[in-house]
Design a protein around this motif. Sequence first.
Motif, PDB file in Angstrom:
ATOM      1  N   ARG A  62       0.835  -1.211   0.000  1.00 31.69           N
ATOM      2  CA  ARG A  62       0.000   0.000   0.000  1.00 31.69           C
ATOM      3  C   ARG A  62       0.865   1.256   0.000  1.00 31.69           C
ATOM      4  NH1 ARG A  62      -3.470  -3.204   3.005  1.00 31.69           N
ATOM      5  NH2 ARG A  62      -2.374  -2.730   4.926  1.00 31.69           N
ATOM      6  N   ALA A  63       1.928   1.268   0.799  1.00 30.74           N
ATOM      7  CA  ALA A  63       2.802   2.441   0.868  1.00 30.74           C
ATOM      8  C   ALA A  63       3.441   2.722  -0.494  1.00 30.74           C
ATOM      9  CB  ALA A  63       3.885   2.231   1.927  1.00 30.74           C
ATOM     10  N   GLY A  64       3.940   1.693  -1.151  1.00 28.12           N
ATOM     11  CA  GLY A  64       4.547   1.872  -2.472  1.00 28.12           C
ATOM     12  C   GLY A  64       3.537   2.336  -3.507  1.00 28.12           C
ATOM     13  N   LEU A  65       2.355   1.741  -3.470  1.00 28.65           N
ATOM     14  CA  LEU A  65       1.309   2.111  -4.425  1.00 28.65           C
ATOM     15  C   LEU A  65       0.873   3.563  -4.221  1.00 28.65           C
ATOM     16  CD1 LEU A  65      -0.506   0.835  -6.659  1.00 28.65           C
ATOM     17  CD2 LEU A  65      -2.227   0.689  -4.884  1.00 28.65           C
ATOM     18  N   LEU A  66       0.645   3.959  -2.984  1.00 25.29           N
ATOM     19  CA  LEU A  66       0.212   5.330  -2.709  1.00 25.29           C
ATOM     20  C   LEU A  66       1.320   6.342  -3.002  1.00 25.29           C
ATOM     21  CD1 LEU A  66      -1.873   4.682   0.503  1.00 25.29           C
ATOM     22  CD2 LEU A  66      -2.729   5.316  -1.757  1.00 25.29           C
ATOM     23  N   THR A  67       2.576   5.980  -2.752  1.00 24.34           N
ATOM     24  CA  THR A  67       3.686   6.872  -3.103  1.00 24.34           C
ATOM     25  C   THR A  67       3.736   7.084  -4.600  1.00 24.34           C
ATOM     26  OG1 THR A  67       4.978   6.200  -1.179  1.00 24.34           O
ATOM     27  CG2 THR A  67       6.194   7.154  -3.014  1.00 24.34           C
ATOM     28  N   GLY A  68       3.605   5.997  -5.363  1.00 20.95           N
ATOM     29  CA  GLY A  68       3.588   6.117  -6.821  1.00 20.95           C
ATOM     30  C   GLY A  68       2.426   6.958  -7.312  1.00 20.95           C
ATOM     31  N   ARG A  69       1.265   6.769  -6.722  1.00 23.19           N
ATOM     32  CA  ARG A  69       0.076   7.552  -7.106  1.00 23.19           C
ATOM     33  C   ARG A  69       0.278   9.036  -6.806  1.00 23.19           C
ATOM     34  NH1 ARG A  69      -5.437   7.496  -8.098  1.00 23.19           N
ATOM     35  NH2 ARG A  69      -6.661   8.842  -6.741  1.00 23.19           N
ATOM     36  N   THR A  70       0.854   9.332  -5.632  1.00 21.96           N
ATOM     37  CA  THR A  70       1.099  10.715  -5.241  1.00 21.96           C
ATOM     38  C   THR A  70       2.110  11.401  -6.179  1.00 21.96           C
ATOM     39  OG1 THR A  70       0.646  10.194  -2.945  1.00 21.96           O
ATOM     40  CG2 THR A  70       1.909  12.185  -3.348  1.00 21.96           C
ATOM     41  N   ARG A  71       3.095  10.647  -6.601  1.00 21.66           N
ATOM     42  CA  ARG A  71       4.137  11.207  -7.471  1.00 21.66           C
ATOM     43  C   ARG A  71       3.773  11.158  -8.953  1.00 21.66           C
ATOM     44  NH1 ARG A  71       9.632   9.046  -4.494  1.00 21.66           N
ATOM     45  NH2 ARG A  71       9.235  10.148  -2.558  1.00 21.66           N
ATOM     46  N   GLY A  72       2.604  10.622  -9.241  1.00 29.55           N
ATOM     47  CA  GLY A  72       2.125  10.595 -10.619  1.00 29.55           C
ATOM     48  C   GLY A  72       2.700   9.473 -11.438  1.00 29.55           C
TER      49      GLY A  72
END
Length: 72
Positions: A62-72
Amino acid sequence: MIGHSARTGWSEAELLSQVSVQITTHGKNGADITGRDLERVHIPVAKERAKVDPTGVGDGFRAGLLTGRTRG
């Protein structure tokens, strides 16, 4: 598995009214991503290379997925 309803007392619709994206991990059965403006997406698990302690895998995912989503 304890679902969002058991933890929060909210239905899926009630939960999605409070968040824009919901990520639900299902251990060896992968994960589902849902959201207000998203169609449900199922993500299968990656093929394992070795058996190790799985503690924290879902949180890390979840942390990796949300970081990627936040960074576009």
